[in-house]
Design a protein around this motif. Structure first.
Motif, mmCIF file in Angstrom:
data_model
loop_
_atom_site.group_PDB
_atom_site.id
_atom_site.type_symbol
_atom_site.label_atom_id
_atom_site.label_comp_id
_atom_site.label_asym_id
_atom_site.label_seq_id
_atom_site.Cartn_x
_atom_site.Cartn_y
_atom_site.Cartn_z
ATOM 1 N N GLU A 1 0.852 -1.213 0.000
ATOM 2 C CA GLU A 1 0.000 0.000 0.000
ATOM 3 C C GLU A 1 0.881 1.254 0.000
ATOM 4 O O GLU A 1 0.564 2.233 -0.672
ATOM 5 C CB GLU A 1 -0.951 -0.009 1.201
ATOM 6 C CG GLU A 1 -1.903 1.182 1.268
ATOM 7 C CD GLU A 1 -2.975 1.216 0.168
ATOM 8 O OE1 GLU A 1 -2.923 0.373 -0.748
ATOM 9 O OE2 GLU A 1 -3.843 2.102 0.231
ATOM 10 N N ASN A 2 1.995 1.201 0.733
ATOM 11 C CA ASN A 2 2.945 2.329 0.653
ATOM 12 C C ASN A 2 3.318 2.596 -0.801
ATOM 13 O O ASN A 2 3.363 3.741 -1.253
ATOM 14 C CB ASN A 2 4.245 1.994 1.400
ATOM 15 C CG ASN A 2 4.144 2.220 2.894
ATOM 16 O OD1 ASN A 2 3.143 2.717 3.387
ATOM 17 N ND2 ASN A 2 5.192 1.850 3.613
ATOM 18 N N LEU A 3 3.620 1.510 -1.518
ATOM 19 C CA LEU A 3 4.070 1.671 -2.906
ATOM 20 C C LEU A 3 2.965 2.295 -3.771
ATOM 21 O O LEU A 3 3.203 3.212 -4.553
ATOM 22 C CB LEU A 3 4.514 0.315 -3.471
ATOM 23 C CG LEU A 3 5.233 0.351 -4.807
ATOM 24 C CD1 LEU A 3 6.276 -0.773 -4.875
ATOM 25 C CD2 LEU A 3 4.299 0.215 -5.994
ATOM 26 N N TYR A 4 1.743 1.795 -3.602
ATOM 27 C CA TYR A 4 0.616 2.362 -4.361
ATOM 28 C C TYR A 4 0.493 3.861 -4.078
ATOM 29 O O TYR A 4 0.361 4.675 -4.986
ATOM 30 C CB TYR A 4 -0.684 1.690 -3.928
ATOM 31 C CG TYR A 4 -1.212 0.581 -4.819
ATOM 32 C CD1 TYR A 4 -1.859 0.893 -6.021
ATOM 33 C CD2 TYR A 4 -1.135 -0.752 -4.460
ATOM 34 C CE1 TYR A 4 -2.398 -0.096 -6.826
ATOM 35 C CE2 TYR A 4 -1.668 -1.759 -5.256
ATOM 36 C CZ TYR A 4 -2.306 -1.428 -6.443
ATOM 37 O OH TYR A 4 -2.831 -2.411 -7.235
ATOM 38 N N LEU A 5 0.501 4.216 -2.774
ATOM 39 C CA LEU A 5 0.264 5.623 -2.410
ATOM 40 C C LEU A 5 1.440 6.507 -2.836
ATOM 41 O O LEU A 5 1.252 7.649 -3.253
ATOM 42 C CB LEU A 5 -0.004 5.754 -0.904
ATOM 43 C CG LEU A 5 -1.269 5.027 -0.412
ATOM 44 C CD1 LEU A 5 -1.471 5.268 1.087
ATOM 45 C CD2 LEU A 5 -2.522 5.458 -1.168
ATOM 46 N N ALA A 6 2.648 5.953 -2.745
ATOM 47 C CA ALA A 6 3.816 6.722 -3.201
ATOM 48 C C ALA A 6 3.698 6.992 -4.702
ATOM 49 O O ALA A 6 4.005 8.102 -5.168
ATOM 50 C CB ALA A 6 5.100 5.953 -2.897
ATOM 51 N N CYS A 7 3.253 6.008 -5.458
ATOM 52 C CA CYS A 7 3.052 6.227 -6.899
ATOM 53 C C CYS A 7 2.061 7.358 -7.131
ATOM 54 O O CYS A 7 2.298 8.250 -7.950
ATOM 55 C CB CYS A 7 2.541 4.945 -7.574
ATOM 56 S SG CYS A 7 3.837 3.770 -7.941
ATOM 57 N N GLU A 8 0.940 7.324 -6.412
ATOM 58 C CA GLU A 8 -0.056 8.397 -6.575
ATOM 59 C C GLU A 8 0.579 9.751 -6.310
ATOM 60 O O GLU A 8 0.404 10.703 -7.065
ATOM 61 C CB GLU A 8 -1.223 8.199 -5.604
ATOM 62 C CG GLU A 8 -2.157 7.065 -5.957
ATOM 63 C CD GLU A 8 -2.837 7.231 -7.317
ATOM 64 O OE1 GLU A 8 -3.280 8.345 -7.636
ATOM 65 O OE2 GLU A 8 -2.899 6.224 -8.051
ATOM 66 N N ALA A 9 1.347 9.827 -5.231
ATOM 67 C CA ALA A 9 1.956 11.106 -4.849
ATOM 68 C C ALA A 9 2.958 11.580 -5.896
ATOM 69 O O ALA A 9 3.150 12.782 -6.080
ATOM 70 C CB ALA A 9 2.629 10.973 -3.488
ATOM 71 N N LEU A 10 3.584 10.635 -6.590
ATOM 72 C CA LEU A 10 4.605 10.986 -7.580
ATOM 73 C C LEU A 10 4.019 11.180 -8.981
ATOM 74 O O LEU A 10 4.757 11.413 -9.935
ATOM 75 C CB LEU A 10 5.675 9.881 -7.637
ATOM 76 C CG LEU A 10 6.612 9.788 -6.434
ATOM 77 C CD1 LEU A 10 7.337 8.445 -6.414
ATOM 78 C CD2 LEU A 10 7.618 10.936 -6.484
ATOM 79 N N GLY A 11 2.711 11.031 -9.105
ATOM 80 C CA GLY A 11 2.090 11.128 -10.427
ATOM 81 C C GLY A 11 2.375 9.893 -11.279
ATOM 82 O O GLY A 11 2.307 9.933 -12.501
ATOM 83 N N LEU A 12 2.692 8.765 -10.623
ATOM 84 C CA LEU A 12 2.956 7.512 -11.339
ATOM 85 C C LEU A 12 1.791 6.548 -11.100
ATOM 86 O O LEU A 12 0.920 6.803 -10.284
ATOM 87 C CB LEU A 12 4.260 6.883 -10.834
ATOM 88 C CG LEU A 12 5.506 7.753 -10.947
ATOM 89 C CD1 LEU A 12 6.704 7.079 -10.287
ATOM 90 C CD2 LEU A 12 5.809 8.063 -12.420
ATOM 91 N N GLY A 13 1.825 5.448 -11.834
ATOM 92 C CA GLY A 13 0.782 4.447 -11.654
ATOM 93 C C GLY A 13 1.401 3.077 -11.457
ATOM 94 O O GLY A 13 2.521 2.812 -11.905
ATOM 95 N N THR A 14 0.657 2.199 -10.784
ATOM 96 C CA THR A 14 1.136 0.831 -10.580
ATOM 97 C C THR A 14 -0.045 -0.105 -10.452
ATOM 98 O O THR A 14 -1.205 0.326 -10.358
ATOM 99 C CB THR A 14 2.026 0.732 -9.315
ATOM 100 O OG1 THR A 14 2.687 -0.541 -9.323
ATOM 101 C CG2 THR A 14 1.212 0.864 -8.022
ATOM 102 N N CYS A 15 0.253 -1.388 -10.445
ATOM 103 C CA CYS A 15 -0.776 -2.405 -10.238
ATOM 104 C C CYS A 15 -0.116 -3.586 -9.532
ATOM 105 O O CYS A 15 0.906 -4.094 -9.997
ATOM 106 C CB CYS A 15 -1.335 -2.846 -11.595
ATOM 107 S SG CYS A 15 -2.498 -4.215 -11.458
ATOM 108 N N ALA A 16 -0.681 -3.995 -8.409
ATOM 109 C CA ALA A 16 -0.155 -5.197 -7.737
ATOM 110 C C ALA A 16 -0.426 -6.405 -8.621
ATOM 111 O O ALA A 16 -1.531 -6.554 -9.140
ATOM 112 C CB ALA A 16 -0.847 -5.379 -6.389
ATOM 113 N N VAL A 17 0.568 -7.227 -8.821
ATOM 114 C CA VAL A 17 0.393 -8.432 -9.636
ATOM 115 C C VAL A 17 0.804 -9.649 -8.798
ATOM 116 O O VAL A 17 1.970 -9.803 -8.436
ATOM 117 C CB VAL A 17 1.228 -8.345 -10.933
ATOM 118 C CG1 VAL A 17 1.240 -9.692 -11.665
ATOM 119 C CG2 VAL A 17 0.675 -7.257 -11.841
ATOM 120 N N GLY A 18 -0.193 -10.465 -8.479
ATOM 121 C CA GLY A 18 0.073 -11.637 -7.653
ATOM 122 C C GLY A 18 0.059 -12.938 -8.437
ATOM 123 O O GLY A 18 0.420 -13.988 -7.911
#
Ligand SMILES: Cc1cc2nc3c(=O)[nH]c(=O)nc-3n(C[C@H](O)[C@H](O)[C@H](O)COP(=O)(O)O)c2cc1C
Length: 280
Positions: free
Chosen positions: A228-245
Motif C-alpha cells: 500500500e505504501n508503494l501504491y500511495l507513493a506512486c499516486e503522490a509521484l504522479g505515477l501508476g502501478t498495479c499489484a500483480v500476484g
C-alpha cells in the motif's frame, strides 16, 4: 515403500497427534490455506509453538556484498498530494506512457515503500536498529525489494536489489528482463511494458525466527502494508502501478536467484506514467 514408512510413522504417533494430522489432511485437500490457518491458529494450547527464537536473529537486511553499487539520489518529497487524496485517487493502473522514469522517482518510490525512516537504540540488543516506512511484526522487516529496470534514465536495464541501509541499488544482472517477466506473470503485458517493475519478496525466515507457525501470516501482512505504501507513493509521484500476484513462483525465484523457501516472492508492481486512458 511409502506405505511402509507411513505405517511405521503412524505407529509412533499418539492419538492426539494422529487426530491433528487427520484434520490437517482433510483441510489441505479442500484448500492449502485452510490447513495453514489450522496450524497457525493461536490458542493457549499451541502458544509454545509460536515463540521459538532459537539461535541468533537472522540479519534484518539482505546485502549483495560483491555487487556493483548504483547510488540513488536523495528521495524527493514534493508533497503535491495529501494522504487523504492519495488514498482516494489510488487505482490499479495497467497502461503506461512510453516515457522513462527518473532515478529520483525510483529513489523516492523505493524509500517510501520500504526505506529506513528511523534508527533506534537497543532493540533486540542491537546498538543501531532500523525501523521502516511500513509496520512490521516484531519489527523483523521481512520485505525485500528488487527492481527490473527497463527504461530508467541513468540506469542500465537490468535486475537490481534495493539496499535500504545505504539507500543504493545493488546490481544483480544487466539485461532487459521485461519479456521474461511477462511470461512469468502468465502473459500479463503490463508487467513488462512498464519502464520499471518492482518485485517484492518476503524473507520470512526473519519473522519465523520469532513467530514460528504464525510467521507466514505476519510476513504476508507486512508485505501488504509495504504494498500500500508503494501504491500511495506512486499516486503522490504522479505515477501508476498495479499489484500483480499471478505469477509462476518457481520461475520468478529462478530469475531472482532466491530459494523460494526462506525467501518467497509475493507481488510484482509495474510502475510508469499512467497513459491518458488510465488517468481518469
Ligand atoms: C494480492 C493482489 C493480487 C493482485 N494480482 C493482480 C494480477 O495478477 N494482475 C492484475 O492485473 N491485477 C492484480 N491485482 C489488482 C486488482 O485486480 C485490483 O486491486 C482490483 O481490481 C481493484 O482495483 P483497484 O486497485 O483499482 O481498486 C491484484 C491485487 C492484489 C491486492
Amino acid at each position: 515403500m511409502i506405505r511402509e514408512v507411513l505405517r511405521d510413522l503412524i505407529d509412533k504417533l499418539s492419538e492426539d497427534e494422529l487426530r491433528e494430522i487427520y484434520n490437517l489432511i482433510k483441510l489441505a485437500r479442500e484448500n492449502a490455506g485452510l490447513a495453514y490457518e489450522y496450524l497457525a491458529r493461536l490458542s493457549r494450547r499451541r502458544l509454545g509453538r509460536h515463540t521459538p527464537m532459537r539461535g541468533s536473529m537472522p540479519p534484518l537486511v539482505k546485502r549483495y556484498v560483491n555487487a556493483e553499487v548504483v547510488s540513488l539520489p536523495p528521495p524527493r518529497f514534493a508533497r503535491r498530494l495529501s494522504v487523504e487524496d492519495a488514498i482516494i485517487s489510488r487505482r490499479s493502473r495497467r497502461s503506461f506512457r512510453d516515457e522513462p522514469l527518473t532515478l529520483e522517482e525510483i529513489s523516492t518510490l523505493l524509500y517510501l515503500t520500504a526505506g529506513i525512516s528511523r534508527w533506534i537504540y537497543g532493540a533486540y540488543g542491537l546498538a543501531r536498529f532500523p525501523l521502516r516506512t511500513y509496520p512490521s511484526a516484531g519489527a523483523l522487516q521481512p520485505v525485500e525489494l528488487y527492481l527490473s529496470a527497463h527504461s530508467v534514465a541513468g540506469l542500465r536495464p537490468g535486475l537490481y536489489h534495493y539496499n535500504p541501509v545505504d539507500h543504493v541499488l545493488e546490481k544483480l544482472r544487466e539485461g532487459d528482463f521485461s519479456r521474461r517477466l511477462i511470461d512469468i506473470a502468465l502473459g500479463q503485458e503490463h508487467v513488462g511494458e512498464a519502464p520499471a517493475t518492482v518485485i517484492m519478496t518476503v524473507y520470512w525466515a526473519r519473522t519465523r525466527w520469532k513467530y514460528g507457525d504464525r510467521a507466514y501470516r505476519y510476513a504476508m501482512l507486512d508485505a501488504g502494508f509495504a504494498g500500500e505504501n508503494l501504491y500511495l507513493a506512486c499516486e503522490a509521484l504522479g505515477l501508476g502501478t498495479c499489484a500483480v500476484g499471478a505469477f509462476y513462483d518457481d520461475e520468478l525465484c529462478e530469475l531472482l536467484e532466491i530459494d523460494c523457501v526462506d525467501e518467497i516472492p509475493v507481488l510484482m508492481f509495474p510502475v510508469g506514467r499512467p497513459s491518458n486512458a488510465e488517468e481518469t
